[in-house]
Design a protein around this motif. Structure first.
Motif, PDB file in Angstrom:
ATOM      1  N   GLN A  39     -52.666  13.410 -27.725  1.00 47.57           N
ATOM      2  CA  GLN A  39     -52.233  14.797 -27.605  1.00 47.57           C
ATOM      3  C   GLN A  39     -51.695  15.018 -26.204  1.00 47.57           C
ATOM      4  O   GLN A  39     -52.441  14.894 -25.217  1.00 47.57           O
ATOM      5  CB  GLN A  39     -53.375  15.764 -27.901  1.00 47.57           C
ATOM      6  N   LYS A  43     -48.591  20.103 -27.029  1.00 46.13           N
ATOM      7  CA  LYS A  43     -48.205  19.508 -28.310  1.00 46.13           C
ATOM      8  C   LYS A  43     -49.428  19.306 -29.195  1.00 46.13           C
ATOM      9  O   LYS A  43     -50.554  19.312 -28.735  1.00 46.13           O
ATOM     10  CB  LYS A  43     -47.494  18.174 -28.078  1.00 46.13           C
ATOM     11  N   GLU A  44     -49.154  19.103 -30.474  1.00 45.85           N
ATOM     12  CA  GLU A  44     -50.241  18.853 -31.412  1.00 45.85           C
ATOM     13  C   GLU A  44     -50.698  17.399 -31.296  1.00 45.85           C
ATOM     14  O   GLU A  44     -49.962  16.524 -30.855  1.00 45.85           O
ATOM     15  CB  GLU A  44     -49.779  19.147 -32.838  1.00 45.85           C
ATOM     16  N   ARG A  45     -51.917  17.171 -31.727  1.00 43.02           N
ATOM     17  CA  ARG A  45     -52.447  15.814 -31.745  1.00 43.02           C
ATOM     18  C   ARG A  45     -51.681  15.013 -32.797  1.00 43.02           C
ATOM     19  O   ARG A  45     -51.530  15.461 -33.927  1.00 43.02           O
ATOM     20  CB  ARG A  45     -53.936  15.837 -32.072  1.00 43.02           C
ATOM     21  N   GLU A  46     -51.231  13.834 -32.412  1.00 42.50           N
ATOM     22  CA  GLU A  46     -50.415  13.028 -33.308  1.00 42.50           C
ATOM     23  C   GLU A  46     -51.006  11.631 -33.497  1.00 42.50           C
ATOM     24  O   GLU A  46     -51.688  11.097 -32.622  1.00 42.50           O
ATOM     25  CB  GLU A  46     -48.984  12.883 -32.764  1.00 42.50           C
TER      26      GLU A  46
END
Length: 125
Positions: A39, A43-46
Motif C-alpha cells: 500500500q 492508494k489502496e492496498r494492492e
C-alpha cells in the motif's frame, strides 16, 4: 491468536534489492497460501505476489513479474519475497497475509484471513 510478523524492509536505491520475510507465530494453523500486498500513500492496498502450497503455484502482479520472486515453507508458515531491480514506484508498506482456505487463485484481499502489521520499503531514485 495468529500473528504474522514481517521483516526486511528498508531504504534502497533504485536498481537495488531487498528480501522480505514473514513468519507466523501464536496459535497453530494450516494455511493454503501466503501472499504479499503493498500500500503506497494515498492508494489502496494492492496484490503483489502469492504462493499456493497446493501445487506450488505462484502468482504475481504484472508490474513485478521478472523482478520479484516469492518462496516459502509451508510447514513453518513462512514466506519470503525477493525483490530485485527495485523502482521508486515499488515504494510502499508491504503486508504479509495468509489464507486458510483453498481457492483457485489468491490475488484478492478477501481470500486472506490473517495479516501482518507491514514493513516499509522505500526506493530512492
Amino acid at each position: 491468536q495468529v500473528q504474522l510478523v514481517e521483516s526486511g524492509g528498508g531504504l534502497v536505491q533504485a536498481g537495488g534489492s531487498l528480501r522480505l520475510s514473514c513468519a507466523a507465530s501464536g496459535r497453530t494453523f494450516s494455511s493454503y497460501a501466503m501472499g504479499w500486498f503493498r500500500q503506497a500513500p494515498g492508494k489502496e492496498r494492492e496484490f503483489v505476489a502469492a504462493i499456493s502450497w497446493s501445487g506450488g503455484n505462484s502468482y504475481y502482479t504484472d508490474s513485478v513479474k521478472g523482478r520479484f520472486a516469492i518462496s516459502g515453507d509451508n510447514a513453518k508458515n513462512t514466506v519470503y519475497l525477493q525483490m530485485n531491480s527495485l523502482k521508486p514506484e515499488d515504494t510502499a508498506v508491504y503486508y504479509c497475509a495468509a489464507s486458510r482456505a483453498l481457492y483457485s487463485d489468491y490475488q484478492q484481499r478477501n481470500k486472506y484471513h490473517y495479516w501482518g502489521q507491514g514493513t516499509q520499503v522505500t526506493v530512492s531514485s
